[in-house]
Design a protein around this motif. Sequence first.
Motif, PDB file in Angstrom:
ATOM      1  N   ARG A 364       0.724  -1.374   0.015  1.00 58.10           N
ATOM      2  CA  ARG A 364      -0.066   0.167  -0.207  1.00 58.10           C
ATOM      3  C   ARG A 364       0.924   1.298  -0.057  1.00 58.10           C
ATOM      4  O   ARG A 364       0.626   2.322  -0.457  1.00 58.10           O
ATOM      5  CB  ARG A 364      -0.873  -0.194   1.198  1.00 58.10           C
ATOM      6  CG  ARG A 364      -2.142  -1.013   0.970  1.00 58.10           C
ATOM      7  CD  ARG A 364      -3.282  -0.648   1.854  1.00 58.10           C
ATOM      8  NE  ARG A 364      -4.466  -1.690   1.429  1.00 58.10           N
ATOM      9  CZ  ARG A 364      -5.402  -1.262   0.582  1.00 58.10           C
ATOM     10  NH1 ARG A 364      -4.943  -0.040  -0.159  1.00 58.10           N
ATOM     11  NH2 ARG A 364      -6.309  -2.126  -0.029  1.00 58.10           N
ATOM     12  N   THR A 365       2.044   1.021   0.482  1.00 62.01           N
ATOM     13  CA  THR A 365       2.840   2.358   0.384  1.00 62.01           C
ATOM     14  C   THR A 365       3.407   2.720  -0.877  1.00 62.01           C
ATOM     15  O   THR A 365       3.449   3.500  -1.377  1.00 62.01           O
ATOM     16  CB  THR A 365       4.174   2.217   1.543  1.00 62.01           C
ATOM     17  OG1 THR A 365       3.717   2.107   2.683  1.00 62.01           O
ATOM     18  CG2 THR A 365       5.243   3.325   1.386  1.00 62.01           C
ATOM     19  N   PRO A 368      -0.176   3.796  -3.513  1.00 61.18           N
ATOM     20  CA  PRO A 368      -0.738   4.845  -2.463  1.00 61.18           C
ATOM     21  C   PRO A 368      -2.276   4.981  -2.749  1.00 61.18           C
ATOM     22  O   PRO A 368      -3.391   5.287  -2.233  1.00 61.18           O
ATOM     23  CB  PRO A 368      -0.028   6.179  -2.431  1.00 61.18           C
ATOM     24  CG  PRO A 368       0.715   6.268  -3.794  1.00 61.18           C
ATOM     25  CD  PRO A 368       0.853   4.863  -3.639  1.00 61.18           C
TER      26      PRO A 368
END
Length: 811
Positions: A364-365, A368
Amino acid sequence: MSALAGGARLARSRWSGIALAALLCAVYAQGGLGWVLGIVAWVPWLRTLDGERSLRGTLLSAWAMSVGYMAAVLAWFGAALGTYTQIGDAAGLALLLLAAPLLQPQILAFALVRRLARSQHGAAFAAVAAAAAWVATEWMLPHGLGGTFGHGLYPSDSLRQAAAWIGGSGLTAALLLANEALATTWAHRRAGLRAAAPSLAWALLLPLLLAAIGTLRSAHDEPPATTVRLGLVQANITGYEQRRREQGAEGVVREVLGTHFAMSYDAIEHQQVDAVLWSETVYPTTFGRPKSEAGADLDAEILATMDAAGVPFVFGTYDRDETGEYNAAAFVQPGAGVIGRYRKTRLFPFTEALPAWLDVPVVRTLLPAAGQWRPGDGARVFPLRLKNGREVPVLPLICLDDTDPRLAIDGARLGAQLILTMSNDEWFTRYPQGAALHQAVAIFRSIETGLPQFRVTTNGLSAVIDARGRLLATSRMGERTLVIGELPARDPAPTLMVRWGDWVGRAAATLLAAWALWAAAARIAPARSATAAAVLPVDVTVLSPATRAVTAALRLFSRGGALAIGAAWLLGDTTITGNTLALLRTFVALCLLPEVIAGALLRSSRARLQLQDGVLQLQRGARTLTLPLADIASVAPWRLPCPAEGASLRLHTGRTWPHRLSLRNPWALAAALGLPLAAAPGRLATYARARATGPRSRLGHPVLTFGLLPLLLAVPAFTLHQNIAFGSPFGEFHSFGLTAYLQALALWWAAWAVGVVVCSVVVRATIEAVAAGAALVQPEAAPASRATLERLGLLILLAGMPTWLLVRATI
């Protein structure tokens, strides 16, 4: 040095073939007249695969082809994905090409299966198996946009109609087989027209067959129906995030709603529409389940405005429950409020949601923009209640939902009369080819189900689509417009796709599984050869030309009757298939009686053939026919098995002996008599010899196939019927006695016997057609192809029908 030079030539050929195939696919994907290239686009790559010498080379070629295909056809998708996920166009394209084998696994499966099958069973079977591997892989592992190669036939009105029978997967399989036939034609070009003609004929026949199916469907007139007039609001408001930063969230929502209500007012007051359709996520928060008091006030304001409009509204929004949020569509009825919500089923991977196994903080980083929405629970049908009091059942689909044929098919089975599709194709703004592809794929849902479709998008392409896939009204990309259209709302005659579902993928997977099982069984217990020479004396059937013609005609009529019953069942004609007694009477008249007459004629002509003192003797009872062996010049096997395999005896006088001989293996007879064959074997003779000498399993004995198998199928079905109708497995026996119970069981047994006979005739016709095609295209592989087809056919019949019954019983 020569090996190195050969490797260099192969490498150059590989890359040039892949590059040319990718270029042809790129032109094909552009639409228009490019659809014609669908039957030749893969030929350069197929010729490249033919030249690969190792499995490693085959896989390398398939990997390169997947990359080339993505670069030529779907490069815009990588750039659009990069823009949407905020990693940049170049990075998005690079990731797309890196993941090409994962996004196009059907190309690797096709190449691998083709090589394995070609090494064992020849080119003809390999072509069928490879095409099956392609569509089975797409069926099991559908990729992002849900498209398949066959969707490129959309510009052809006649060819695309075949999707009502075989879906987009069937179109893909047909195109792949046509490409294989043309590749074979090209390989045989130097051997002359006669060598290349059979494969060229197959390449032309497949598109013509699709066109014939499409023409048949187009010629079918639908009964008149009351129309529904809808207004599709394409507001062309994009860039919500940027607008939110500039105007604030409330300002954006006010602008969006104000624009949509203004355009809807025009549709209602001036265009007199029955309902209004807005696009996906046009209301960018949960509607009807507000997150704040301000949201509740806005919901109430929207409902009041829609109540005043006096027509139903369907629009994209969000929904939520205790497990999370959903991309949804709301149905708002004047005076009743929200009467239903549909939750999007097919979420776009890596944008709307991450796969569970990848949903970790690190990913998820890196992504985004990836959403956290939850999928809905499948197709649902809602009533669209018009202001005249009429209710029309409609199937809502949101964005990627329209790429899944199973959702549309489920909706049609639930009774939908129209499809309402909502999409937000904003990320295609810079890439209109993506919007065009998405619309083409969505159109196939109407063709496959026979359901007309209203399709609205944020900024294009919105359209009104009839049941044949024709665009009755449409918009351009990037324009603010109101699309008005009328479509008939009726219960359409169910297409084959609706009856059977997306069956081509399942059938392809079944074919591959059957091949794998057969290969495993062959390793455990190798098949015995069926080519042993005949040993005299031998039983034969002696036929005059007239008797042969009559018995052949009777058997052809019988098989044609079975195919007619199968077609009636396939087309849903319940006049015959819906009544057991009518079915049995029809079967007796069309199939059983002609077969019994033909069998009686053949049995009355049985004789014993033997050779004594140089004289051929045919003895039947007290009657004996003789023919000196010295008078016989040659044996002429029949090229077509009518009414069965057999041969004629050519005399030195140039005439043919008037008594024809029907027996299993005329080639073995010629060898036993020490006589030559009448002529050099042609391709039809190759087909006939492969048929006569091919292995025949004892499992195919008529008693087992047409007696025991129907009984095994009838008993569980009859038991289920007894439980449903009479409350217990022996309910009819307890209520009406043993005679009634046994009569009912006999009817079920007879009905299943008819079904098995019809299926066996269909399987036999398929085997003979494919075997004949294999003999025409690649004569040297005809025996191996025949053996494989015979085993697969038997497996499909003996295992396929029980499996079908089990699936039907558990649905």
